[in-house]
Design a protein around this motif. Sequence first.
Motif, mmCIF file in Angstrom:
data_model
loop_
_atom_site.group_PDB
_atom_site.id
_atom_site.type_symbol
_atom_site.label_atom_id
_atom_site.label_comp_id
_atom_site.label_asym_id
_atom_site.label_seq_id
_atom_site.Cartn_x
_atom_site.Cartn_y
_atom_site.Cartn_z
ATOM 1 N N ALA A 285 -16.506 -67.388 22.848
ATOM 2 C CA ALA A 285 -17.250 -66.124 22.700
ATOM 3 C C ALA A 285 -17.378 -65.365 24.016
ATOM 4 C CB ALA A 285 -18.626 -66.392 22.101
ATOM 5 N N PHE B 58 -16.007 -61.460 24.443
ATOM 6 C CA PHE B 58 -17.012 -60.409 24.369
ATOM 7 C C PHE B 58 -17.877 -60.386 25.632
ATOM 8 C CE2 PHE B 58 -16.206 -61.713 19.940
ATOM 9 C CZ PHE B 58 -15.780 -60.500 19.420
ATOM 10 N N LEU C 285 -21.122 -60.632 26.813
ATOM 11 C CA LEU C 285 -22.341 -61.171 26.223
ATOM 12 C C LEU C 285 -23.530 -61.038 27.167
ATOM 13 C CD1 LEU C 285 -20.915 -64.476 24.698
ATOM 14 C CD2 LEU C 285 -21.378 -62.328 23.505
ATOM 15 N N TYR D 132 -16.170 -56.395 15.000
ATOM 16 C CA TYR D 132 -15.770 -57.499 15.886
ATOM 17 C C TYR D 132 -14.427 -57.290 16.590
ATOM 18 C CZ TYR D 132 -19.366 -60.014 13.261
ATOM 19 O OH TYR D 132 -20.545 -60.388 12.666
ATOM 20 N N HIS E 209 -17.342 -65.100 16.401
ATOM 21 C CA HIS E 209 -18.218 -63.971 16.063
ATOM 22 C C HIS E 209 -19.634 -64.449 15.757
ATOM 23 C CE1 HIS E 209 -14.236 -61.981 14.561
ATOM 24 N NE2 HIS E 209 -14.322 -62.021 15.874
ATOM 25 N N ARG F 293 -21.293 -65.111 19.020
ATOM 26 C CA ARG F 293 -21.631 -63.837 19.660
ATOM 27 C C ARG F 293 -22.892 -63.236 19.063
ATOM 28 N NH1 ARG F 293 -19.243 -57.834 18.852
ATOM 29 N NH2 ARG F 293 -20.720 -58.048 17.138
ATOM 30 N N CYS G 277 -26.455 -62.655 21.083
ATOM 31 C CA CYS G 277 -27.009 -61.308 21.240
ATOM 32 C C CYS G 277 -28.418 -61.220 20.657
ATOM 33 C CB CYS G 277 -26.090 -60.283 20.573
ATOM 34 S SG CYS G 277 -24.520 -60.015 21.436
#
Length: 398
Positions: free
Chosen positions: A34, A38, A40, A332, A351, A354, A358
């Motif tokens: 992740a 991304f 993050l 995504y 995902h 993630r 978040c």
Amino acid sequence: MNTSGSESERPTLGVGMVGYAFMGAAHSQGWRTAGRVFDLPLDPVMTAVCGRDPDAVRAAARRLGWAAAETDWRALIAREDVQLVDICTPGGSHAEIAVAALEAGKHVLCEKPLANTVEEAEAMAQAARRARAHGRLAMVGFNYRRVPALALARRMVQDGGLGALRHVRVAYLQDWLTDPGFPLTWRLRREEAGSGALGDLGSHAVDIAQYLAGEPLAGVSALTETFVRERPLPARDAAGLSGTGGAGRGEVTVDDAALFTGRFASGALASFEATRFATGRKNALTVELNGERGSLAFDLERLNELAFHDHTGPAVSAGFRRILVTEPEHPYLEGWWPPGHGLGYEHTFVHQARDLLCAVAAGEQPRPSFDDGLQVQRVLAAVEESAAGNSVYVPVPA
């Protein structure tokens, strides 16, 4: 949460995982990847993995990327460097581990189905509500919500693309139990699995139907069947883990297949099929929604595609059209490859990680919540009650 380091470094979140088999490997993939895909708000640190066999869990830690290994989940929860507990064990242990972790001040991710019984799920949901008051969050792992095409379908339904919903159809078909010589593993024992195809596959079907429809099922009418009622007892290795053969036979105490209809709160109708006896089907999840303005269809075997029919257009050119869900504007996809380069099953766990990270960083309730998992459990219980009563219609408690 550890905030040490320079101001340019993101705070970290220590993750401890209980269980390291199929789902443990899939969740590990999510935690490993992740932060590499991304941007993050938190960096997940794969602190420790837990399993009962010392040699096997140490090997799993090395293979899957965990820094340490534990053989007692209570010791894992007690670690100060673990702030989130990820539960990937059979359903019979979910409630005990999750409640203990929440009461110890940890965030929790728990695999689906949330529990084996409504009573266990209620205890877990209550513990999650108490923990939420102290800033600790809990989420259940229905990973198919994180397929970009299904997330796009949810967006299209929310935006009114189908108008009022009329029908939802979900089928989840596998064939890995068709051989009557397949051993009596934990998934075929009610005390460990809770139910058979209903909980294993039907829970996914129910969750994705309610997620896409944006409303709960109000009641169901069901049939279930166990086609092979006795199976060979599994051999046991030195760790006490099931092998592929053994002496004697034992009773299968769960369903092999479930077929049920339902009604949503709005009056829309639904049909569901979940089986592990559909020869030739390995992991076939199909979904179709029909509304007054159009329809959507999805097939997990073509998981980068979504079919859409706009019923408001001219009849001469009407029909389903293929949407290739690989654009950066799709859910995504901003972190992945150029358009046309598809994703796979394992990306749903990336995902999932993630979304949970978040939510934790923002202090917001992640979805699906334990209350969502409880609601699915109530549907599964209503299915079993209906099947026991020869398909009588059973309301689902709100």
